[in-house]
Design a protein around this motif. Sequence first.
Motif, mmCIF file in Angstrom:
data_model
loop_
_atom_site.group_PDB
_atom_site.id
_atom_site.type_symbol
_atom_site.label_atom_id
_atom_site.label_comp_id
_atom_site.label_asym_id
_atom_site.label_seq_id
_atom_site.Cartn_x
_atom_site.Cartn_y
_atom_site.Cartn_z
ATOM 1 N N ALA A 7 1.110 -1.258 0.050
ATOM 2 C CA ALA A 7 -0.025 0.104 0.088
ATOM 3 C C ALA A 7 0.825 1.226 0.347
ATOM 4 O O ALA A 7 0.217 2.296 -0.359
ATOM 5 N N ASN A 8 1.899 1.191 0.273
ATOM 6 C CA ASN A 8 2.761 2.299 0.441
ATOM 7 C C ASN A 8 3.661 2.429 -0.753
ATOM 8 O O ASN A 8 4.504 3.563 -0.923
ATOM 9 N N GLY A 9 3.636 1.537 -1.731
ATOM 10 C CA GLY A 9 4.113 1.713 -3.114
ATOM 11 C C GLY A 9 3.779 2.654 -4.007
ATOM 12 O O GLY A 9 2.447 3.273 -3.466
ATOM 13 N N HIS A 10 4.038 3.162 -5.026
ATOM 14 C CA HIS A 10 3.506 4.271 -5.789
ATOM 15 C C HIS A 10 2.092 3.840 -6.372
ATOM 16 O O HIS A 10 1.364 4.521 -6.437
ATOM 17 N N ARG A 33 4.728 -2.757 5.250
ATOM 18 C CA ARG A 33 5.835 -3.427 6.249
ATOM 19 C C ARG A 33 6.269 -2.193 7.246
ATOM 20 O O ARG A 33 6.680 -2.483 8.536
ATOM 21 N N ALA A 51 2.495 -6.019 8.012
ATOM 22 C CA ALA A 51 2.602 -7.365 7.439
ATOM 23 C C ALA A 51 3.900 -7.193 6.429
ATOM 24 O O ALA A 51 4.190 -6.555 5.770
ATOM 25 N N ASP A 52 4.690 -8.476 6.603
ATOM 26 C CA ASP A 52 5.823 -8.744 5.444
ATOM 27 C C ASP A 52 5.358 -10.055 4.711
ATOM 28 O O ASP A 52 4.738 -11.127 5.189
ATOM 29 N N GLU A 54 6.907 -12.048 3.810
ATOM 30 C CA GLU A 54 7.794 -13.460 4.311
ATOM 31 C C GLU A 54 7.507 -13.945 5.709
ATOM 32 O O GLU A 54 8.081 -15.007 6.060
ATOM 33 N N THR A 74 4.885 -8.360 -5.765
ATOM 34 C CA THR A 74 6.120 -8.093 -5.105
ATOM 35 C C THR A 74 7.129 -7.309 -5.748
ATOM 36 O O THR A 74 6.967 -7.705 -7.099
ATOM 37 N N THR A 75 8.142 -6.669 -5.287
ATOM 38 C CA THR A 75 9.215 -6.273 -6.062
ATOM 39 C C THR A 75 10.233 -7.370 -6.093
ATOM 40 O O THR A 75 11.544 -7.080 -6.694
ATOM 41 N N GLN A 84 6.884 -15.212 -1.779
ATOM 42 C CA GLN A 84 6.198 -14.245 -1.201
ATOM 43 C C GLN A 84 4.616 -14.037 -1.668
ATOM 44 O O GLN A 84 3.735 -13.946 -0.833
ATOM 45 N N ASN A 139 -1.038 -5.943 -16.218
ATOM 46 C CA ASN A 139 -0.583 -4.502 -16.594
ATOM 47 C C ASN A 139 0.728 -4.489 -17.828
ATOM 48 O O ASN A 139 1.662 -5.384 -17.330
ATOM 49 N N SER A 140 0.627 -3.718 -18.993
ATOM 50 C CA SER A 140 1.850 -3.529 -19.732
ATOM 51 C C SER A 140 2.909 -2.474 -19.047
ATOM 52 O O SER A 140 2.561 -2.532 -17.508
ATOM 53 N N LEU A 141 3.954 -2.514 -19.439
ATOM 54 C CA LEU A 141 5.065 -1.567 -18.740
ATOM 55 C C LEU A 141 4.584 -0.303 -18.260
ATOM 56 O O LEU A 141 3.620 0.535 -19.240
ATOM 57 N N THR A 145 8.827 3.808 -16.097
ATOM 58 C CA THR A 145 9.857 2.823 -15.995
ATOM 59 C C THR A 145 10.898 3.663 -17.267
ATOM 60 O O THR A 145 12.014 3.075 -17.211
HETATM 61 N N1 LIG Z 1 4.264 -2.820 -15.100
HETATM 62 C C1 LIG Z 1 5.520 -2.426 -14.499
HETATM 63 O O1 LIG Z 1 6.216 -1.766 -15.674
HETATM 64 C C2 LIG Z 1 6.049 -2.430 -13.504
HETATM 65 C C3 LIG Z 1 7.130 -1.655 -13.155
HETATM 66 C C4 LIG Z 1 7.723 -1.907 -11.812
HETATM 67 C C5 LIG Z 1 7.081 -2.797 -11.000
HETATM 68 N N2 LIG Z 1 5.803 -3.398 -11.303
HETATM 69 C C6 LIG Z 1 5.009 -4.394 -10.312
HETATM 70 O O2 LIG Z 1 4.163 -3.396 -9.829
HETATM 71 C C7 LIG Z 1 4.296 -3.482 -8.258
HETATM 72 C C8 LIG Z 1 3.663 -2.198 -7.898
HETATM 73 O O3 LIG Z 1 4.457 -1.208 -8.398
HETATM 74 P P1 LIG Z 1 5.009 0.169 -7.448
HETATM 75 O O4 LIG Z 1 5.478 1.133 -8.663
HETATM 76 O O5 LIG Z 1 3.876 0.635 -6.857
HETATM 77 O O6 LIG Z 1 5.954 -0.371 -7.065
HETATM 78 P P2 LIG Z 1 6.862 0.119 -5.593
HETATM 79 O O7 LIG Z 1 6.591 1.588 -5.449
HETATM 80 O O8 LIG Z 1 8.342 -0.332 -5.491
HETATM 81 O O9 LIG Z 1 6.133 -0.594 -4.439
HETATM 82 C C9 LIG Z 1 6.426 -1.915 -4.070
HETATM 83 C C10 LIG Z 1 5.542 -2.195 -2.915
HETATM 84 O O10 LIG Z 1 5.763 -3.657 -2.387
HETATM 85 C C11 LIG Z 1 6.255 -3.739 -1.089
HETATM 86 N N3 LIG Z 1 6.848 -4.839 -0.726
HETATM 87 C C12 LIG Z 1 7.901 -5.191 -1.341
HETATM 88 N N4 LIG Z 1 8.514 -6.386 -0.793
HETATM 89 C C13 LIG Z 1 7.749 -6.680 0.366
HETATM 90 C C14 LIG Z 1 7.350 -7.668 1.506
HETATM 91 N N5 LIG Z 1 8.310 -8.626 1.595
HETATM 92 N N6 LIG Z 1 6.646 -7.488 2.196
HETATM 93 C C15 LIG Z 1 5.558 -6.482 2.179
HETATM 94 N N7 LIG Z 1 5.632 -5.708 1.305
HETATM 95 C C16 LIG Z 1 6.716 -5.576 0.378
HETATM 96 C C17 LIG Z 1 6.805 -2.488 -0.892
HETATM 97 O O11 LIG Z 1 6.961 -2.182 0.479
HETATM 98 P P3 LIG Z 1 8.316 -1.506 1.169
HETATM 99 O O12 LIG Z 1 8.257 0.094 0.818
HETATM 100 O O13 LIG Z 1 8.079 -1.955 2.584
HETATM 101 O O14 LIG Z 1 9.466 -2.185 0.433
HETATM 102 C C18 LIG Z 1 6.034 -1.365 -1.552
HETATM 103 O O15 LIG Z 1 4.908 -0.833 -0.980
HETATM 104 C C19 LIG Z 1 5.643 -3.733 -8.171
HETATM 105 O O16 LIG Z 1 5.850 -4.423 -6.626
HETATM 106 C C20 LIG Z 1 6.115 -4.842 -9.110
HETATM 107 O O17 LIG Z 1 5.540 -5.948 -8.845
HETATM 108 C C21 LIG Z 1 5.461 -3.244 -12.489
#
Ligand SMILES: NC(=O)c1ccc[n+]([C@@H]2O[C@H](COP(=O)([O-])OP(=O)(O)OC[C@H]3O[C@@H](n4cnc5c(N)ncnc54)[C@H](OP(=O)(O)O)[C@@H]3O)[C@@H](O)[C@H]2O)c1
Length: 282
Positions: A7-10, A33, A51-52, A54, A74-75, A84, A139-141, A145
């Motif tokens: 939820a805190n990711g982009h 996390r 929550a994590d 893992e 996940t990332t 995960q 989702n596409s890219l 990115t």
């Molecule tokens: N389609 C595309 O072009 C593209 C590009 C990039 C990524 N993605 C995918 O889309 C997802 C969402 O994108 P985004 O831009 O929002 O990525 P992002 O900003 O990197 O956010 C990833 C999120 O996953 C959480 N996370 C990672 N590992 C975790 C763990 N072990 N336990 C709990 N939370 C965890 C992170 O938490 P923390 O802040 O605690 O690390 C963060 O909230 C990415 O995670 C990736 O799978 C897609």
Amino acid sequence: MIAITGANGHLGKATIKCLLKKTGGENIIAIVREPSKLSEFEDTGITMRKADYEDMDSLNEALKGVDTLLQISTTSMGERGIGQELNVVEAAKRQGVGYIVYTSGLKPDNEAHFLAVQQCLRTEEAILNSGMSHTFLRNSLYMETIPLFMGNAIEEGGFYLSAGKGKVSFVSREDIAEALCTVLTGDGHRNKIYEITGSDSFSFDDIAALLSENQGKRIAYVDVPGEVLKEELLKSGMPEEESGWFLSLTESIKHNEFAHVEDTLERLIQRKPQTLQEYLKR
Ligand SMILES: NC(=O)c1ccc[n+]([C@@H]2O[C@H](COP(=O)([O-])OP(=O)(O)OC[C@H]3O[C@@H](n4cnc5c(N)ncnc54)[C@H](OP(=O)(O)O)[C@@H]3O)[C@@H](O)[C@H]2O)c1
């Protein structure tokens, strides 16, 4: 109750912002996390749970009482990432989540070059086998990115990549968030699979040409063999696993695995998606 992992990711934050326009904060659970990373939402009434991916105990606790879950992929890479994501699905099933919305990759396939897309396929299969209702947004890219592919191209007048002439139907993260919001709060999306793409697809030659026009100077895309790119990435300090992962992405682009275009996104958000030209100008 709608819960969101990552939820805190982009994408997570953009989706919460959109959800808050449609429903009260009391209906949203943000699973993170580190709750301090969501301080901007402190006064919105949303619930934060820690929550994590893992840690099964933390996932089981965080998913208690949740009926709808947005699982953001996940990332993490490889077996770790697969493990995960399967943990999240397992905990959701155990806690009686009825409906899971998952952010997958475009047209996932066992033959896909991009390793992350193969990971997504494993998670999709686990969700399908779990018996929960589902919606997959494949989702596409992300447009966002592009700077990662290009580095300092504008200053340096060009960039090297090994994506050949492959095209990508780039899509903006904000539009994906809006589509997720539509699915999470609307009817008729259960057990559907949506391929989420921009309205057009572009090669890196196209991107270089658009940027050159915007900048009023030539910016070149130089296609190099994959081995050369990988060698340079390793030399720059990128770890082996990460550079292999990146190469799998450029191979995937080269083979047009992100070129597919359809109007599903436009139908979900009921407007034209953001265009690449608009993004590059910004
Ligand atoms: N389609 C595309 O072009 C593209 C590009 C990039 C990524 N993605 C995918 O889309 C997802 C969402 O994108 P985004 O831009 O929002 O990525 P992002 O900003 O990197 O956010 C990833 C999120 O996953 C959480 N996370 C990672 N590992 C975790 C763990 N072990 N336990 C709990 N939370 C965890 C992170 O938490 P923390 O802040 O605690 O690390 C963060 O909230 C990415 O995670 C990736 O799978 C897609």
